[in-house]
Structures are given as C-alpha cells and as structure tokens.
Design an enzyme around this catalytic site. Structure first.
Site, PDB file in Angstrom:
ATOM      1  N   SER A 195       0.806  -1.227   0.000  1.00 11.75           N
ATOM      2  CA  SER A 195       0.000   0.000   0.000  1.00 11.75           C
ATOM      3  C   SER A 195       0.838   1.275   0.000  1.00 11.75           C
ATOM      4  O   SER A 195       0.282   2.362  -0.169  1.00 11.75           O
ATOM      5  CB  SER A 195      -0.964   0.003   1.194  1.00 11.75           C
ATOM      6  OG  SER A 195      -1.942  -0.999   1.011  1.00 11.75           O
ATOM      7  N   PRO A 220       2.027   5.323   4.216  1.00 11.87           N
ATOM      8  CA  PRO A 220       3.353   4.915   4.698  1.00 11.87           C
ATOM      9  C   PRO A 220       3.297   3.587   5.434  1.00 11.87           C
ATOM     10  O   PRO A 220       2.300   3.307   6.112  1.00 11.87           O
ATOM     11  CB  PRO A 220       3.763   6.039   5.648  1.00 11.87           C
ATOM     12  CG  PRO A 220       2.541   6.813   5.951  1.00 11.87           C
ATOM     13  CD  PRO A 220       1.543   6.536   4.876  1.00 11.87           C
ATOM     14  N   ASP A 221       4.324   2.744   5.279  1.00 11.77           N
ATOM     15  CA  ASP A 221       4.329   1.486   6.028  1.00 11.77           C
ATOM     16  C   ASP A 221       4.768   1.753   7.465  1.00 11.77           C
ATOM     17  O   ASP A 221       5.051   2.883   7.842  1.00 11.77           O
ATOM     18  CB  ASP A 221       5.168   0.404   5.326  1.00 11.77           C
ATOM     19  CG  ASP A 221       6.643   0.732   5.278  1.00 11.77           C
ATOM     20  OD1 ASP A 221       7.084   1.630   5.999  1.00 11.77           O
ATOM     21  OD2 ASP A 221       7.364   0.071   4.497  1.00 11.77           O
ATOM     22  N   PHE A 222       4.835   0.697   8.270  1.00 12.33           N
ATOM     23  CA  PHE A 222       5.074   0.905   9.692  1.00 12.33           C
ATOM     24  C   PHE A 222       6.502   1.342   9.970  1.00 12.33           C
ATOM     25  O   PHE A 222       6.764   2.024  10.930  1.00 12.33           O
ATOM     26  CB  PHE A 222       4.678  -0.339  10.471  1.00 12.33           C
ATOM     27  CG  PHE A 222       3.200  -0.554  10.388  1.00 12.33           C
ATOM     28  CD1 PHE A 222       2.357   0.102  11.258  1.00 12.33           C
ATOM     29  CD2 PHE A 222       2.648  -1.331   9.389  1.00 12.33           C
ATOM     30  CE1 PHE A 222       0.989  -0.035  11.148  1.00 12.33           C
ATOM     31  CE2 PHE A 222       1.282  -1.473   9.269  1.00 12.33           C
ATOM     32  CZ  PHE A 222       0.447  -0.831  10.152  1.00 12.33           C
ATOM     33  N   ARG A 223       7.412   0.899   9.094  1.00 14.57           N
ATOM     34  CA  ARG A 223       8.801   1.340   9.274  1.00 14.57           C
ATOM     35  C   ARG A 223       8.920   2.814   8.961  1.00 14.57           C
ATOM     36  O   ARG A 223       9.482   3.582   9.714  1.00 14.57           O
ATOM     37  CB  ARG A 223       9.711   0.574   8.327  1.00 14.57           C
ATOM     38  CG  ARG A 223       9.847  -0.836   8.771  1.00 14.57           C
ATOM     39  CD  ARG A 223      10.678  -1.612   7.829  1.00 14.57           C
ATOM     40  NE  ARG A 223      10.770  -2.961   8.337  1.00 14.57           N
ATOM     41  CZ  ARG A 223      11.813  -3.726   8.168  1.00 14.57           C
ATOM     42  NH1 ARG A 223      12.847  -3.274   7.495  1.00 14.57           N
ATOM     43  NH2 ARG A 223      11.828  -4.932   8.650  1.00 14.57           N
ATOM     44  N   ASN A 272      -3.052  -5.730   6.164  1.00 10.18           N
ATOM     45  CA  ASN A 272      -3.387  -4.318   6.005  1.00 10.18           C
ATOM     46  C   ASN A 272      -4.804  -4.012   6.487  1.00 10.18           C
ATOM     47  O   ASN A 272      -5.711  -4.825   6.329  1.00 10.18           O
ATOM     48  CB  ASN A 272      -3.211  -3.896   4.545  1.00 10.18           C
ATOM     49  CG  ASN A 272      -1.758  -3.996   4.122  1.00 10.18           C
ATOM     50  OD1 ASN A 272      -0.879  -4.115   4.979  1.00 10.18           O
ATOM     51  ND2 ASN A 272      -1.501  -3.977   2.832  1.00 10.18           N
ATOM     52  N   ASP A 324      -6.200  -1.068   5.555  1.00 11.18           N
ATOM     53  CA  ASP A 324      -6.684   0.013   4.697  1.00 11.18           C
ATOM     54  C   ASP A 324      -7.834  -0.417   3.800  1.00 11.18           C
ATOM     55  O   ASP A 324      -8.470   0.415   3.153  1.00 11.18           O
ATOM     56  CB  ASP A 324      -5.525   0.581   3.860  1.00 11.18           C
ATOM     57  CG  ASP A 324      -4.767  -0.505   3.099  1.00 11.18           C
ATOM     58  OD1 ASP A 324      -5.414  -1.402   2.502  1.00 11.18           O
ATOM     59  OD2 ASP A 324      -3.523  -0.472   3.101  1.00 11.18           O
ATOM     60  N   HIS A 384      -5.580  -8.617  10.409  1.00 10.57           N
ATOM     61  CA  HIS A 384      -5.507  -7.633  11.487  1.00 10.57           C
ATOM     62  C   HIS A 384      -6.753  -6.762  11.541  1.00 10.57           C
ATOM     63  O   HIS A 384      -6.731  -5.670  12.096  1.00 10.57           O
ATOM     64  CB  HIS A 384      -4.233  -6.799  11.370  1.00 10.57           C
ATOM     65  CG  HIS A 384      -2.992  -7.614  11.637  1.00 10.57           C
ATOM     66  ND1 HIS A 384      -1.716  -7.182  11.353  1.00 10.57           N
ATOM     67  CD2 HIS A 384      -2.840  -8.848  12.174  1.00 10.57           C
ATOM     68  CE1 HIS A 384      -0.838  -8.116  11.695  1.00 10.57           C
ATOM     69  NE2 HIS A 384      -1.500  -9.140  12.190  1.00 10.57           N
ATOM     70  N   GLY A 415       5.410  -7.243   0.141  1.00  7.86           N
ATOM     71  CA  GLY A 415       5.261  -6.016   0.925  1.00  7.86           C
ATOM     72  C   GLY A 415       5.089  -6.204   2.415  1.00  7.86           C
ATOM     73  O   GLY A 415       4.357  -5.457   3.045  1.00  7.86           O
ATOM     74  N   ASN A 452       9.571  -8.007  -2.604  1.00  6.65           N
ATOM     75  CA  ASN A 452       9.726  -7.056  -1.501  1.00  6.65           C
ATOM     76  C   ASN A 452      11.023  -6.271  -1.669  1.00  6.65           C
ATOM     77  O   ASN A 452      11.931  -6.703  -2.374  1.00  6.65           O
ATOM     78  CB  ASN A 452       9.779  -7.820  -0.166  1.00  6.65           C
ATOM     79  CG  ASN A 452       9.350  -6.975   1.011  1.00  6.65           C
ATOM     80  OD1 ASN A 452       8.352  -6.269   0.952  1.00  6.65           O
ATOM     81  ND2 ASN A 452      10.105  -7.043   2.100  1.00  6.65           N
TER      82      ASN A 452
END
Ligand code: OAD
Length: 290
Positions: free
Chosen positions: A40, A46-49, A123, A125, A144, A215, A240
């Site tokens: 995404s 933005p990703d979690f990192r 995700n 989203d 999740h 991802g 990835n």
C-alpha cells in the site's frame, strides 16, 4: 527444467519467469498471497517502518499525541487510556481516502483466472476489498481486522464502519449512544484475538501450490509464521524491497526472491504471464468506478 516438468506438475522454479510459467500453464491453481503494508505504500500510505521515521506525514501527524513508542497506537491497554492517537490514524486510513494500485488488482486478476486460493493481508486500509480493488470477501482474510465494522468497548454493540464516519472524520472519539462507551473499529490490537477467518489458514496452506509474499517485513506473529505453513515442496515467491523472514534465514530450495519495488516486481510477473493488457483494463475500469 525440474524433474517433474513434463507431467503437468509444477516446474521447480528458479526465477520469476519460472513462477510465471507455472501460473500461465495453470500448473499452479491454488495460489495463496500474503501481504503487508508494503503493497500500500505505492498508494501513498506509509508502512510501519517509514511511519516511525520523521518526515512521513503520518508520523508527523502522530507526533502531537506524544506516543511513548510507535506500537503503542495498536496496544489495547494504551487505547483504553488514550484512544486519540488511534483515531487520528483512523481518520487518515478510513475507507475512501486512498486508491488501490497494481498489486491489489493483480490479486483480483489471479482470482478472476480461478487461481487464487486466498489472500491473507495484514493491512487495515481495505484496499483489496470487493468494493475497492474487487477481491471478493470469501477470498480475503483481513488478519488484522478492518474499519468496515466496529464494536463498543463497553456493551459490545456492533456497528457498521459507516455509522462512525462522521465522528471519526470530525476528529472526535466515537461513543456508543446506548452506553457512552468508546466504539472501536474492529482492528486487531496487540493483545487481542485474531479474527476467526484467520484460522482458514489451517486448511488453505496445506492445499496451496504456490505462495506469493509481498510487501511485508514478516515481523509480526502469528501472521509471519504462515510463510512456513505451506508444504515444503511448494514454491514461495517473495516480492519485496528487502529479504525478510524465512527468505532471509530459512531459505528452501524452491524459494524465489524478486527484490526491489513491489509494483515493478509484480509488473514483471504480470508481463511474463502475458496478462498485462487484462490488468490494465481492470485498473482502468476500477479507477472509473472510483
Ligand atoms: P512493515 O512496515 O513492517 O513492513 C513493510 C515491508 O514492505 C518492509 O519489508 C518494506 O521494506 C517493504 N516495502 C515497503 N514499501 C515497499 C515498496 N514500494 N516495494 C517493495 N517493498 C516495500 O509492515 P507489515 O509487515 O505489514 O499490526 O507489518 C505488520 C504489522 O505490524 C501491521 O499489520 C501492524 C504493525 O504493527 C497491526 O496493525 C496489528
């Protein structure tokens, strides 16, 4: 070519092209996809990192809430004390703000070809969903959780995510009209049970004939361990930015890795499959619907 190349069985893949051949020739018909925040990021989330690093919009947004550490936003104990940071994230991620990208439509196309067994996503989203990229609900496990439904943390009354929209969008914490408890979207927090649908993996993974992982950092359990739940003879493809999980430390002989940008990697796979035109058409129709 692999030992079993001629008999309708899968070629043991060495490269992305081999994986594509197995899908194209319909030797792989029960593909399981595992995905995470990295599919995404091309949609602008933005990703979690990244959202832990200064400069990302979401992170800057969350700074004002003085989180003790980034993960606190998904901790149920923290939420009960202070739901504000989570609802700031909810406002950002609420369905409708972002559009799916090529990776989401690829999964839909795999389904339309009759070759998707299931997609497991971390995700929240909702971009894979039926109303968005078009993956039907029975094909999708949102491990999740989702913003599509919500539950009162006090009386457990159920809500449709749309009922909460006005309050979430106005920046307020939604309250249950019956008992005044905080209504929490059905996102799985650390310390909460995963949805029952997650346990479909018990029957899906032993049946899979190809696993595509894209991802995700494969850092969060129990989701991460699913990558090891396909039979040991089943090829696994990682698309990835970096090597993660068992692709880094427990490599199997039939694992294939396509490192780099996920859209570029999926595009390459789609090109090798000869599905580019179909995918373009799906995406064009999808963006018109939106
Ligand atoms: P992470 O942010 O941990 O990992 C994202 C992965 O995608 C990383 O390996 C990135 O390098 C990669 N990536 C990002 N953008 C990419 C791109 N354009 N092309 C290729 N690779 C890219 O996200 P998840 O693995 O999804 O939990 O994190 C898992 C869980 O941690 C989340 O579901 C969330 C969080 O705590 C809950 O919501 C409960």
């Amino acid at each position: 070519r692999g030992l079993f190349g001629g008999g309708g069985e899968s070629v043991q893949p060495q490269t992305l092209q081999d994986v594509a051949e197995n899908i194209r020739e319909r030797r792989c018909k029960r593909v399981v996809v595992m995905a995470g925040a990295g599919i995404s990021t091309p949609s602008g989330i933005p990703d979690f990192r990244t959202c832990r690093s200064p400069g990302s919009g979401l992170y800057d947004n969350l700074q004002q809430y003085d989180l003790p550490y980034a993960e606190a936003i998904f901790e149920i104990g923290f939420f009960h004390r202070n739901p504000n940071p989570f609802f700031a994230l909810a406002k950002e991620l609420y369905p409708g703000n972002y559009q799916p990208n090529l990776t989401h439509y690829f999964v839909r196309l795999l389904h339309q070809k009759g070759q998707l067994l299931r997609m497991y996503t971390q995700n929240i989203d909702g971009l894979e969903r039926h109303q968005v990229a078009g993956v039907p609900p029975e094909m999708l496990v949102e491990a999740h959780g989702t913003f599509a439904t919500a539950t009162c943390t006090s009386c457990l009354r159920k809500y449709d995510g749309e009922e909460l929209r006005p309050e979430v969008m106005s920046g307020a914490v939604p309250r249950c009209p019956t008992c005044k408890g905080v209504v929490k979207p059905d996102i799985v927090f650390f310390g909460e049970e995963l949805p029952l649908s997650f346990f479909k993996y018990l029957t899906d993974f032993p049946l899979a004939d190809l696993l595509i992982v894209m991802g995700t950092s494969l850092e969060v359990e129990p989701f991460a361990s699913l990558a090891g739940a396909v039979r040991s003879s089943v090829p696994r493809l990682l698309i990835n930015r970096d090597l993660v999980g068992p692709f880094a430390w427990g490599r199997r002989p039939h694992d294939v890795t396509q490192l780099g940008d996920v859209v570029t990697g999926v595009k390459e796979l789609v090109d090798a499959l000869g599905w580019t035109q179909e995918l373009d058409a799906l995406m064009a129709a999808g963006s018109q619907e939106v």
